[in-house]
Design an enzyme around this catalytic site. Structure first.
Site, mmCIF file in Angstrom:
data_model
loop_
_atom_site.group_PDB
_atom_site.id
_atom_site.type_symbol
_atom_site.label_atom_id
_atom_site.label_comp_id
_atom_site.label_asym_id
_atom_site.label_seq_id
_atom_site.Cartn_x
_atom_site.Cartn_y
_atom_site.Cartn_z
ATOM 1 N N GLY A 1 -33.740 61.762 -88.818
ATOM 2 C CA GLY A 1 -33.997 60.295 -88.356
ATOM 3 C C GLY A 1 -35.334 59.333 -89.693
ATOM 4 O O GLY A 1 -34.944 59.916 -90.717
ATOM 5 N N CYS A 2 -35.971 59.318 -89.313
ATOM 6 C CA CYS A 2 -37.022 58.592 -89.827
ATOM 7 C C CYS A 2 -37.669 58.826 -91.115
ATOM 8 O O CYS A 2 -37.963 59.790 -91.136
ATOM 9 C CB CYS A 2 -38.019 57.568 -89.417
ATOM 10 S SG CYS A 2 -39.164 56.392 -90.185
ATOM 11 N N PHE A 3 -37.084 58.235 -92.687
ATOM 12 C CA PHE A 3 -37.425 59.618 -93.385
ATOM 13 C C PHE A 3 -39.307 59.572 -93.944
ATOM 14 O O PHE A 3 -39.758 59.566 -94.208
ATOM 15 C CB PHE A 3 -36.820 58.654 -95.393
ATOM 16 C CG PHE A 3 -36.184 57.493 -95.188
ATOM 17 C CD1 PHE A 3 -37.576 56.355 -94.301
ATOM 18 C CD2 PHE A 3 -35.898 56.630 -96.225
ATOM 19 C CE1 PHE A 3 -37.584 54.772 -94.905
ATOM 20 C CE2 PHE A 3 -35.030 55.361 -95.865
ATOM 21 C CZ PHE A 3 -36.811 54.230 -95.874
#
Length: 219
Positions: free
Chosen positions: A51-53
């Site tokens: 997902g979002c880093f």
């Protein structure tokens, strides 16, 4: 009408060609020989997409033995990916992190445990509100030992949850470091709405269920 039919036929032809090319590029990635990154000053490196880093970076930096987590892109077929290009979903890359860690303090096996404990392992192509192939879950292995660790844990988790685990397993090829403004985003922008609503709750959920002795104090 004839022109419309011709245009439709051309569109379908190019769509099929693009799908075939994408499938071929994907197969070349998952069938490639893994590249092993050597130790540097006693530190090892591991690579994960979840997902979002912004979220993943903070999770790993809460773990003892992790020196640094760097945001970037991996798993795709294009060179020098950017945030804008990755967001189109056409580069094949996913937002990923490079974990620099001390193998004498934390093992690769534990990093895989962190990975599964800090996400919804059944969500396909995304985590939480972030959806798309650029947010898909991937664990990257650099050798056969790491591959077997990942596969064993994935099978065990599937059995435990009685569900299909969405995370893909790729041989590591290359990690592209993301733009400077993405690095240490949660620490530098604690009041950003996304950080407040998504990143911090995700970090706290992970910390609440992971063994305390493996976490940094005061993080």
């Amino acid at each position: 009408m004839k022109n419309l039919i011709t245009l439709l036929a051309v569109t379908i032809l190019f769509s099929c060609q693009n799908s075939a090319q994408s499938k071929k590029a994907h197969e070349s990635i998952i069938n490639a020989k893994p590249i092993e990154v050597p130790l540097e000053n006693g530190k090892a490196r591991a690579y994960f997409a979840s997902g979002c880093f912004w979220c993943v970076e903070a999770v790993y930096e809460s773990v003892k033995g992790v020196e640094e987590s760097i945001s970037g892109y991996s798993g795709g077929h294009s060179n020098n990916p950017t945030y804008e290009a990755s967001n189109t979903g056409r580069t094949g890359h996913a937002e990923a992190v490079e974990i620099i860690y001390d193998p004498n303090v934390v093992s690769f096996e534990t990093l895989v445990d962190v990975y599964f404990a800090s996400q919804n392992p059944t969500q396909v192509n995304g985590q939480g509100p972030d959806k798309g192939s650029q947010y898909r879950s991937i664990l990257f292995y650099q050798n056969e030992t790491q591959k077997q660790i990942i596969l064993k844990k994935k099978v065990a988790l599937a059995k435990k949850l009685n569900a299909t685990i969405a995370a893909e397993v790729y041989p590591f090829q290359k990690f592209w470091v993301a733009e400077d403004y993405h690095q240490n985003y949660e620490r530098l922008h604690p009041n950003h709405p996304y950080i407040q609503r998504i990143s911090i709750p995700r970090l706290n959920r992970f910390k609440s269920q992971f063994p305390k002795e493996l976490l940094r104090e005061g993080h």
